[in-house]
Design an enzyme around this catalytic site. Structure first.
Site, PDB file in Angstrom:
ATOM      1  N   ARG A 131       0.846  -1.193   0.000  1.00 28.69           N
ATOM      2  CA  ARG A 131       0.000   0.000   0.000  1.00 28.69           C
ATOM      3  C   ARG A 131       0.882   1.244   0.000  1.00 28.69           C
ATOM      4  O   ARG A 131       1.991   1.237   0.552  1.00 28.69           O
ATOM      5  CB  ARG A 131      -0.889   0.014   1.253  1.00 28.69           C
ATOM      6  CG  ARG A 131      -1.897   1.158   1.227  1.00 28.69           C
ATOM      7  CD  ARG A 131      -2.595   1.351   2.555  1.00 28.69           C
ATOM      8  NE  ARG A 131      -3.475   2.521   2.474  1.00 28.69           N
ATOM      9  CZ  ARG A 131      -3.992   3.156   3.519  1.00 28.69           C
ATOM     10  NH1 ARG A 131      -3.706   2.739   4.743  1.00 28.69           N
ATOM     11  NH2 ARG A 131      -4.763   4.201   3.352  1.00 28.69           N
ATOM     12  N   HIS A 132       0.413   2.316  -0.621  1.00 25.37           N
ATOM     13  CA  HIS A 132       1.154   3.581  -0.622  1.00 25.37           C
ATOM     14  C   HIS A 132       1.428   4.044   0.806  1.00 25.37           C
ATOM     15  O   HIS A 132       0.797   3.600   1.777  1.00 25.37           O
ATOM     16  CB  HIS A 132       0.379   4.652  -1.381  1.00 25.37           C
ATOM     17  CG  HIS A 132      -0.982   4.920  -0.805  1.00 25.37           C
ATOM     18  ND1 HIS A 132      -1.180   5.634   0.363  1.00 25.37           N
ATOM     19  CD2 HIS A 132      -2.225   4.546  -1.221  1.00 25.37           C
ATOM     20  CE1 HIS A 132      -2.463   5.704   0.635  1.00 25.37           C
ATOM     21  NE2 HIS A 132      -3.128   5.044  -0.299  1.00 25.37           N
ATOM     22  N   GLY A 133       2.336   5.002   0.960  1.00 29.19           N
ATOM     23  CA  GLY A 133       2.690   5.530   2.269  1.00 29.19           C
ATOM     24  C   GLY A 133       1.699   6.557   2.787  1.00 29.19           C
ATOM     25  O   GLY A 133       0.648   6.803   2.179  1.00 29.19           O
TER      26      GLY A 133
END
Length: 463
Positions: free
Chosen positions: A84-86
């Site tokens: 998942r993106h940050g």
């Protein structure tokens, strides 16, 4: 002599005053911890460090006893990471909610509490609509640090040699926060290896990383269906949520009628974003306690359960394309290993919580015997489906193929912790065992068939 005495006395008072300041500062630190008491309840807005608290002491620490091969005779030959993106800014929808709460508190709230004074006199509404879900600097660091830890964990796979040999593949969703995340991951590797003059490529593939948008049945039956999340709507009017509203109204000394469920959530979001983005225990965190946070976490888990996971079968089935792609890569690595050399060592794929949750559900991870509903909050305190632990910012699913003395084995990790495949009694079973276990999905789970809407036959009209 008098001047010396005067100076001595002044020095004494100065030291005493400084001591008092230091004691008061220490006391304030004790009274106001750096981490909000409700930090572990933020669901999809949780920091990765809450899932792995040891990273607060050393962000690059790798627990080799947890992340090592299944046995000393095993060697990693292929890795797939679905990430998942940050950490990101709030979306426009939540920024508007937060602004409404700020305006209300500033205009109407009363009381002697220090935190209310700070909100009304020191805090400013600094979130702007142009931020709309963009990756923040902390989010870039989430991915840079994850890259280094994975390179330390799997040095034979995530290596400079494999980078230069084009044996590492990088795939991302088209959303800017995902593109920026994969670039940050790549930056982390280059800094770790102290490599210059080597460029990275990445490929945008929304069919894999945003499959939910391309699944027509999902869009029709869930995304655009107002009744699909009825459990969430019922819970918003529940006794538990009503009590949260009452407590917040009491703390602010604002009439209950002005504190809506949306504004309660806005307070929850303000605390979570201030902490995730700026590492601050914001005064907003004092509007809610842990009892409130448990209710709000459950409300958000209900939403994810019914919108992205087990609530509707199509939620899970929408990830068929990603599931098949994953096993296609593992099959290819298995074939290459048996008949030559593994040509692709690593696949790094960056998407969203909405990417990871359907895949986890399709494979039956974190499945509770009793479905989550609006009525059974009190029975779900020990539930498996808790997004705070499953999909915080920078959440990651790792599928690692090992060459062992008795054959190829597959191990699954979530957020850098090993987790056995559901209903398989081995932490790293033979790859063929995993394939057989998921044979129904591998032989079926056709994205096109699952996602296409039934054709409506035109009715004959008589002239």
């Amino acid at each position: 002599m008098k001047s010396i005495t005067f100076l001595s006395r002044n020095r004494y008072f100065l030291v005493a005053a400084l001591s008092m300041v230091m004691v008061r500062a220490s006391y304030c630190k004790l009274m106001k911890p750096a981490i909000p008491a409700i930090a572990t309840y933020f669901g999809t807005k949780c920091r990765y460090e809450e899932v792995n608290p040891h990273l607060m002491d050393n962000i690059l620490f790798v627990n080799k006893s947890l992340m090592g091969p299944p046995s000393p005779d095993c060697r990693a030959v292929h890795l797939i990471a679905v990430i998942r993106h940050g950490t990101r800014y709030p979306t426009v929808k939540n920024i508007k909610r937060m602004a409404r709460l700020y305006d209300l508190v500033k205009a109407e709230a009363t009381g002697p509490d220090w935190w209310l004074h700070d909100i009304k006199n020191k805090w400013r509404m600094w979130y702007t609509e142009d931020m709309d879900g963009k990756l923040v600097e902390k989010g870039k660091n989430d991915l840079r640090h994850l890259a280094v830890r994975l390179a330390e964990t799997f040095p034979s796979l995530i290596s400079e040699e494999n980078l230069r040999g084009d044996r590492m593949e990088f795939i991302t969703s088209s959303k800017h926060r995902c593109v920026d995340s994969i670039k940050a991951f790549q930056e982390g590797l280059l800094q770790h290896w102290d490599v210059r003059g080597v460029g990275f490529k990445h490929y945008v593939n929304d069919s894999l990383m945003r499959f939910f948008e391309q699944c027509q049945r999902y869009v029709e039956d869930v995304e655009n269906n107002k009744t699909a999340l009825k459990e969430v709507e019922v819970f918003k009017s529940s006794v538990e949520m009503e009590e949260v509203r009452r407590r917040m109204a009491s703390r602010l000394q604002i009439p209950l009628s002005q504190i809506t469920t949306d504004l309660v959530e806005a307070a929850f979001f303000l605390c979570s974003y201030e902490f995730a983005i700026k590492s601050e225990n914001s005064p907003w965190c004092n509007l809610l306690d842990e009892v409130d946070a448990e209710v709000l976490e459950y409300k958000n888990d209900l939403k994810q359960y019914w919108k992205r996971a087990y609530g509707h079968d199509i939620n899970r089935k929408s990830s068929c394309s990603l599931f098949h792609d994953l096993f296609r890569r593992l099959d290819q690595a298995s074939y290459d290993y048996r008949f030559g050399e593994v040509t692709k060592a690593v696949s790094i794929q960056v998407g969203h919580a909405e990417t990871l949750l359907p895949l986890l559900s399709l494979m039956s991870f974190f499945r509770d015997e009793t479905p989550l509903t609006a009525e059974n909050f009190s029975q779900q305190h020990n539930r498996k489906f808790r997004t705070s632990w499953m999909v915080p910012y920078a959440a990651n699913l790792l599928f690692v193929l090992y060459e062992c003395s008795d054959g190829l084995r597959l191990q699954f990790f979530i957020n850098e912790k090993p987790m056995p495949f559901p209903n398989i009694n081995h932490s790293a079973p033979l790859y063929e065992t995993v394939r057989n276990h998921f044979s129904d999905l591998l032989d079926g789970c056709d994205f096109k068939k699952e996602c296409e809407l039934p054709r409506v036959k035109p009715t004959k009209t008589e002239l």
